[in-house]
Design a protein around this motif. Structure first.
Motif, PDB file in Angstrom:
ATOM      1  N   ASN A  48       0.843  -1.198   0.000  1.00 54.98           N
ATOM      2  CA  ASN A  48       0.000   0.000   0.000  1.00 54.98           C
ATOM      3  C   ASN A  48       0.880   1.250   0.000  1.00 54.98           C
ATOM      4  O   ASN A  48       2.101   1.164   0.142  1.00 54.98           O
ATOM      5  N   TRP A  49       0.249   2.394  -0.111  1.00 53.95           N
ATOM      6  CA  TRP A  49       0.955   3.682  -0.051  1.00 53.95           C
ATOM      7  C   TRP A  49       1.377   3.967   1.400  1.00 53.95           C
ATOM      8  O   TRP A  49       0.719   3.487   2.330  1.00 53.95           O
ATOM      9  N   PRO A  50       2.400   4.796   1.592  1.00 52.51           N
ATOM     10  CA  PRO A  50       2.776   5.148   2.969  1.00 52.51           C
ATOM     11  C   PRO A  50       1.710   6.040   3.622  1.00 52.51           C
ATOM     12  O   PRO A  50       0.976   6.747   2.911  1.00 52.51           O
ATOM     13  N   ASP A  51       1.657   6.044   4.914  1.00 51.30           N
ATOM     14  CA  ASP A  51       0.731   6.910   5.672  1.00 51.30           C
ATOM     15  C   ASP A  51      -0.694   6.753   5.162  1.00 51.30           C
ATOM     16  O   ASP A  51      -1.385   7.743   4.887  1.00 51.30           O
ATOM     17  N   TYR A  52      -1.128   5.535   5.020  1.00 50.31           N
ATOM     18  CA  TYR A  52      -2.438   5.321   4.378  1.00 50.31           C
ATOM     19  C   TYR A  52      -3.256   4.267   5.102  1.00 50.31           C
ATOM     20  O   TYR A  52      -4.196   3.738   4.524  1.00 50.31           O
ATOM     21  N   ILE A  53      -2.895   3.988   6.363  1.00 51.15           N
ATOM     22  CA  ILE A  53      -3.712   3.030   7.118  1.00 51.15           C
ATOM     23  C   ILE A  53      -3.774   3.491   8.570  1.00 51.15           C
ATOM     24  O   ILE A  53      -2.764   3.944   9.116  1.00 51.15           O
ATOM     25  N   THR A  76       4.807   5.524  -5.474  1.00 53.45           N
ATOM     26  CA  THR A  76       4.179   6.023  -6.701  1.00 53.45           C
ATOM     27  C   THR A  76       3.449   4.882  -7.405  1.00 53.45           C
ATOM     28  O   THR A  76       3.796   3.707  -7.241  1.00 53.45           O
ATOM     29  N   ASN A  77       2.482   5.286  -8.222  1.00 51.88           N
ATOM     30  CA  ASN A  77       1.797   4.289  -9.047  1.00 51.88           C
ATOM     31  C   ASN A  77       2.779   3.606  -9.992  1.00 51.88           C
ATOM     32  O   ASN A  77       2.623   2.427 -10.322  1.00 51.88           O
ATOM     33  N   GLU A  78       3.792   4.366 -10.426  1.00 50.13           N
ATOM     34  CA  GLU A  78       4.781   3.793 -11.348  1.00 50.13           C
ATOM     35  C   GLU A  78       5.509   2.623 -10.677  1.00 50.13           C
ATOM     36  O   GLU A  78       5.774   1.590 -11.299  1.00 50.13           O
ATOM     37  N   THR A  98      -6.316   5.286  -9.828  1.00 45.07           N
ATOM     38  CA  THR A  98      -7.119   5.211 -11.053  1.00 45.07           C
ATOM     39  C   THR A  98      -6.380   5.589 -12.343  1.00 45.07           C
ATOM     40  O   THR A  98      -6.896   5.353 -13.421  1.00 45.07           O
ATOM     41  N   THR A  99      -5.187   6.183 -12.222  1.00 48.12           N
ATOM     42  CA  THR A  99      -4.461   6.469 -13.474  1.00 48.12           C
ATOM     43  C   THR A  99      -3.948   5.169 -14.087  1.00 48.12           C
ATOM     44  O   THR A  99      -3.724   5.080 -15.285  1.00 48.12           O
ATOM     45  N   PHE A 100      -3.708   4.195 -13.220  1.00 47.30           N
ATOM     46  CA  PHE A 100      -3.116   2.945 -13.701  1.00 47.30           C
ATOM     47  C   PHE A 100      -4.065   1.753 -13.658  1.00 47.30           C
ATOM     48  O   PHE A 100      -3.890   0.789 -14.407  1.00 47.30           O
ATOM     49  N   GLY A 254       0.415  18.330  -4.197  1.00 45.52           N
ATOM     50  CA  GLY A 254       0.335  17.143  -3.347  1.00 45.52           C
ATOM     51  C   GLY A 254      -1.080  16.619  -3.267  1.00 45.52           C
ATOM     52  O   GLY A 254      -1.982  17.090  -3.968  1.00 45.52           O
ATOM     53  N   TRP A 255      -1.264  15.628  -2.409  1.00 44.05           N
ATOM     54  CA  TRP A 255      -2.583  14.996  -2.252  1.00 44.05           C
ATOM     55  C   TRP A 255      -3.309  15.602  -1.062  1.00 44.05           C
ATOM     56  O   TRP A 255      -2.711  15.818   0.008  1.00 44.05           O
ATOM     57  N   SER A 256      -4.592  15.847  -1.243  1.00 46.69           N
ATOM     58  CA  SER A 256      -5.408  16.529  -0.245  1.00 46.69           C
ATOM     59  C   SER A 256      -5.201  15.974   1.171  1.00 46.69           C
ATOM     60  O   SER A 256      -4.886  16.717   2.109  1.00 46.69           O
ATOM     61  N   GLY A 257      -5.361  14.667   1.334  1.00 50.19           N
ATOM     62  CA  GLY A 257      -5.277  14.072   2.668  1.00 50.19           C
ATOM     63  C   GLY A 257      -3.884  14.215   3.267  1.00 50.19           C
ATOM     64  O   GLY A 257      -3.737  14.477   4.466  1.00 50.19           O
ATOM     65  N   ASP A 258      -2.854  14.062   2.436  1.00 54.19           N
ATOM     66  CA  ASP A 258      -1.491  14.160   2.965  1.00 54.19           C
ATOM     67  C   ASP A 258      -1.199  15.572   3.463  1.00 54.19           C
ATOM     68  O   ASP A 258      -0.472  15.757   4.450  1.00 54.19           O
ATOM     69  N   VAL A 259      -1.761  16.572   2.772  1.00 59.05           N
ATOM     70  CA  VAL A 259      -1.564  17.954   3.238  1.00 59.05           C
ATOM     71  C   VAL A 259      -2.260  18.124   4.593  1.00 59.05           C
ATOM     72  O   VAL A 259      -1.705  18.724   5.525  1.00 59.05           O
ATOM     73  N   TYR A 288      -9.088   7.825  -7.159  1.00 56.56           N
ATOM     74  CA  TYR A 288      -9.644   6.763  -6.325  1.00 56.56           C
ATOM     75  C   TYR A 288      -8.560   5.695  -6.196  1.00 56.56           C
ATOM     76  O   TYR A 288      -8.102   5.162  -7.203  1.00 56.56           O
ATOM     77  N   ASP A 289      -8.138   5.408  -4.986  1.00 59.64           N
ATOM     78  CA  ASP A 289      -7.215   4.292  -4.766  1.00 59.64           C
ATOM     79  C   ASP A 289      -8.059   3.082  -4.350  1.00 59.64           C
ATOM     80  O   ASP A 289      -9.010   3.214  -3.572  1.00 59.64           O
ATOM     81  N   THR A 290      -7.681   1.943  -4.889  1.00 59.46           N
ATOM     82  CA  THR A 290      -8.532   0.761  -4.696  1.00 59.46           C
ATOM     83  C   THR A 290      -7.716  -0.456  -4.259  1.00 59.46           C
ATOM     84  O   THR A 290      -6.532  -0.552  -4.581  1.00 59.46           O
ATOM     85  N   SER A 324      -7.678  11.665   6.838  1.00 55.24           N
ATOM     86  CA  SER A 324      -8.199  12.838   6.122  1.00 55.24           C
ATOM     87  C   SER A 324      -8.445  12.581   4.642  1.00 55.24           C
ATOM     88  O   SER A 324      -8.291  13.486   3.822  1.00 55.24           O
ATOM     89  N   TYR A 325      -8.736  11.350   4.307  1.00 56.73           N
ATOM     90  CA  TYR A 325      -9.167  11.051   2.941  1.00 56.73           C
ATOM     91  C   TYR A 325     -10.633  10.652   2.978  1.00 56.73           C
ATOM     92  O   TYR A 325     -11.137  10.164   4.000  1.00 56.73           O
ATOM     93  N   SER A 326     -11.296  10.852   1.866  1.00 57.51           N
ATOM     94  CA  SER A 326     -12.687  10.487   1.766  1.00 57.51           C
ATOM     95  C   SER A 326     -12.789   8.973   1.549  1.00 57.51           C
ATOM     96  O   SER A 326     -11.846   8.341   1.079  1.00 57.51           O
TER      97      SER A 326
END
Ligand code: SPD
Length: 381
Positions: A48-53, A76-78, A98-100, A254-259, A288-290, A324-326
């Motif tokens: 998963n992404w960092p700081d995301y759980i 990164t998605n890359e 969702t980009t990838f 940057g990303w809303s929640g990370d800010v 959207y991260d899934t 702080s993410y939806s």
């Protein structure tokens, strides 16, 4: 608290704009406890992404199920995509954006979910699920983790000081893309996310092009715009939260929640600076991260158990409260803190929702051209 119905309608409109075709939303199902894990090695590997759980969520899952979770992160998605393309990732659950994810789903990197094992699937918001249909026809493989938007984040205290008499621009993107502003803000630090597919889309949007254009001429135009501010960009960041909270950057892409997380972290560290995610007048780029189960996952039963655990209303609420993410978890809305469900940088209002740029799909050639444009820009200091 926001007008939930207005918000939901606006998000649905955004989702429909993205999918172009109406598909049936998932049928609601009653919330239920996590399914007992069947006879499978009691291990689960998550990427998963960092700081995301939320803190303690993995421990709670392990305690309840006896499944040992190995949890790794990518920035990164890359990076995630490179692992998926190489194959045999060793991960059971991955969290693409969702980009990838449309191309990854199409390439067969994920196995279909067994909805019978996801008793809490009905907690998901049908509007969000409709939005995901374009990435995942029939909603077969992807389940929302969280959603947010790529935007401009600032340390307002520092930015106002650096701008001096110059007023804040009407369009917040000017702060990071327009030389008049960047030349002043370089003193307190401008940071961009370090990824081609995070920077070229907002740059395309800023110059009035389709954010997910696959046309190399558009990518060149975005890189030309970016070249004018290159000398003012201090950091290409993979540690954005710490860069903002620690004072290395005052204006970021940057990303809303990370800010928002950075704002909380700075406060915890004793800073009185005002740090905020802005809502640009021209909109921001929604993502959207899934969660998805890899095609060769060794622990698919455990993966389903974790996804179902995460889909509990309480856990969706915990994610939004702490990160702080939806959330795509509709049932979680009633359980989260009112200051979170009422925060317009987390649950955007209907007016800003209309300005959100829906996720788009890069072709392989398009992505390569985006990467080339980004590399040329980044090297061109
Ligand atoms: N703290 C991690 C946040 C992860 C955000 N994913 C963003 C994907 C945007 N394309």
């Amino acid at each position: 608290m926001m007008n939930k119905y207005l918000w939901s309608a606006a998000i649905a409109a955004l989702a429909l704009a993205a999918c172009g075709k109406k598909e049936e939303a998932p049928a609601p199902a009653a919330s239920a406890p996590v399914a007992a894990a069947p006879a499978e090695e009691k291990v689960l590997n998550i990427y998963n992404w960092p700081d995301y759980i939320p803190e303690g969520m993995i421990a709670a899952f392990e305690k309840e199920t006896g499944i040992k979770v190995n949890y790794d992160t990518f920035e990164t998605n890359e990076a995630l995509n490179a692992k998926l393309v190489a194959g045999s990732t060793g991960y059971d659950i991955v969290v693409p954006g969702t980009t990838f994810s449309p191309a990854q789903t199409e390439a067969g990197f994920f196995q279909p979910l067994d909805r019978a094992k996801l008793k809490n699937y009905g907690n998901l918001d049908p509007a969000i699920m409709m939005g995901l249909v374009k990435a995942d026809p029939g909603n077969k493989h992807l389940v929302p983790w969280a959603w947010g938007f790529t935007t401009v984040g600032i340390n307002r205290t520092k930015v106002e000081k650096a701008l001096g008499k110059m007023p804040m621009p009407e369009n917040a993107w000017d702060l990071v893309f327009k030389p008049e502003y960047t030349s002043k803000l370089k003193s307190c630090g401008i940071a961009y996310l370090d990824s081609p597919t995070e920077i070229i889309p907002p740059a395309l949007h800023y110059i009035g092009k389709d954010a997910y254009s696959n046309d190399p001429a558009d990518h060149k135009a975005a890189a030309d715009m970016l070249a004018k501010v290159r000398k003012d960009v201090r950091i290409f960041s993979s540690t954005m939260i710490d860069d903002i909270a620690g004072g290395k950057a005052c204006a970021v892409v940057g990303w809303s929640g990370d800010v928002n997380i950075a704002a909380g972290r700075a406060k915890e560290n004793g800073s009185k600076d005002v740090i905020e995610a802005l809502l640009p007048s021209t909109g921001a780029l929604v993502f959207y991260d899934t969660m998805a189960i890899t095609k060769d996952a060794k622990h698919p039963e455990n993966a389903h158990a974790f996804i179902d655990f995460y889909l509990r209303a309480e856990n969706g609420a915990l994610m939004a409260d702490e990160l702080s993410y939806s959330t795509g978890n509709q049932a979680a809305l009633a359980k989260m803190k009112p200051e979170v469900s009422g925060n317009k940088t987390i649950f955007v209002d209907a007016e800003f929702a209309k300005k959100l740029v829906a996720p788009g799909k890069f072709t392989n050639e398009g992505r390569e051209s985006v990467a080339n444009a980004y590399t040329a820009f980044k090297k061109g200091k």
